[in-house]
Design an enzyme around this catalytic site. Structure first.
Site, PDB file in Angstrom:
ATOM      1  N   ASN A 119      49.966 -44.497 -43.243  1.00 14.50           N
ATOM      2  CA  ASN A 119      50.460 -43.556 -42.223  1.00 14.50           C
ATOM      3  C   ASN A 119      51.636 -44.102 -41.405  1.00 14.50           C
ATOM      4  O   ASN A 119      52.363 -43.344 -40.761  1.00 14.50           O
ATOM      5  CB  ASN A 119      49.327 -43.117 -41.276  1.00 14.50           C
ATOM      6  CG  ASN A 119      48.301 -42.207 -41.917  1.00 14.50           C
ATOM      7  OD1 ASN A 119      47.128 -42.203 -41.526  1.00 14.50           O
ATOM      8  ND2 ASN A 119      48.707 -41.417 -42.913  1.00 14.50           N
ATOM      9  N   ASP A 173      41.003 -35.154 -42.060  1.00 13.61           N
ATOM     10  CA  ASP A 173      42.294 -34.740 -42.630  1.00 13.61           C
ATOM     11  C   ASP A 173      42.558 -33.261 -42.344  1.00 13.61           C
ATOM     12  O   ASP A 173      41.635 -32.469 -42.200  1.00 13.61           O
ATOM     13  CB  ASP A 173      42.275 -35.000 -44.144  1.00 13.61           C
ATOM     14  CG  ASP A 173      43.671 -34.988 -44.751  1.00 13.61           C
ATOM     15  OD1 ASP A 173      44.663 -35.111 -43.996  1.00 13.61           O
ATOM     16  OD2 ASP A 173      43.766 -34.852 -45.984  1.00 13.61           O
TER      17      ASP A 173
END
Ligand code: IPE
Ligand code: IPE
Ligand code: MG
Length: 262
Positions: free
Chosen positions: A90, A42
């Site tokens: 996502n 991330d």
């Protein structure tokens, strides 16, 4: 480069004679390397934002970190490396970002094939692979096929992966078997559940790392991480290095994994 145990030791100890080098790195114990490391990669977007760049530049830089971390895992003898590359959530990002990520994934599959072959790395994928664009699916299938016989390490990419979707799929599959009579309700066990997940051939992660400091799991491997050791670093994924990875391994090796016992 292929590392035998002896060469591996030499590699890991080689910095001992280098006084300027972080001592933490020298101390990796080759006999206590986690079998399975899972990483929530991330912070690509924030890395780009800090530099006033487009988020996609962050993803491109992140792909370079992937190569570095795959390499160090192979060197120290990690057998399974699972990378969370794209979540079911996502898909809600802008079409431009989603398509850039798909393009990068395809590029990665093509460019890293040689490295995977040379280092005996087998590629595997978990998630809703059928939702990926056709061209990505075919590169993925080709790479998986090509690396099928490689036995030194499994690089497991989580693509359009969500743990709740995985668990829902598992429940449906087991329920269908109960309905058609091929299994009895009382036969449902923890092992049977594990056997109906995408990860059925992969042991549970020993270590879960998340970069960029968020203190959450974000729908990753909920069942599988029941007893994983957690490590969250503030470092953004594009800034993450092999040195920091080795420090985390060292930290892992100092932990006392009790599994509920005393
Ligand atoms: C991780 O970086 C990569 C993916 C989720 C695909 P992000 O894109 O989430 O970066 P941040 O969290 O916005 O910084
Ligand atoms: C998790 O990161 C998913 C991946 C790394 C692929 P996200 O950036 O999507 O997660 P949240 O939104 O911070 O929970
Ligand atoms: Mg993020």
């Amino acid at each position: 480069m292929v590392f035998t145990r002896k060469r591996k030791r030499k590699f890991l100890n080689s910095d001992r004679k280098n006084p300027g080098h972080d001592l933490m790195e020298t101390a990796v114990d080759v006999k206590n390397v986690p079998t399975h490391v899972a990483i929530i990669m991330d912070g690509n977007g924030r890395w780009a934002k800090q530099r006033l760049m487009n988020r996609v530049r962050g993803h491109e830089q992140g792909a370079k970190t992937v190569r570095e971390i795959v390499t160090v895992c192979r060197e120290i003898g990690v057998q399974y490396l699972t990378l969370y590359a794209f979540s079911t959530e996502n898909w809600q990002r802008s079409p431009a970002e989603v398509s850039a990520l798909m393009h990068l994934l395809k590029k990665f599959l093509v460019s890293e094939r040689d490295l995977m072959m040379k280092n005996q790395i087998r590629l595997n994928a978990i998630g809703q692979i059928g939702r990926l664009p056709e061209d990505v699916q075919s590169e993925l299938a080709h790479t998986m096929d090509m690396t099928r016989e490689n036995s030194a390490m499994v690089l497991n990419l989580a693509l359009s992966y969500g743990s709740r979707a995985e668990l829902t799929r598992m429940v449906k599959r087991i329920a269908a078997k109960v309905r058609d009579g091929s299994i009895d309700v009382d036969a449902v066990s923890e092992d049977m559940i594990s056997d109906h997940l995408y990860t059925r051939l992969i042991p549970d992660p020993d270590l879960l790392i998340r970069t960029s400091g968020e203190m959450r799991i974000s729908n990753f491997l909920l069942w599988q991480i029941a007893y994983s050791e957690l490590f969250i670093t503030q470092t953004l994924w594009p800034d993450f290095t092999r040195d920091e990875f080795l420090q985390i391994i060292r930290n892992y090796q100092l932990r006392d994994r009790r599994f509920g016992r005393v």
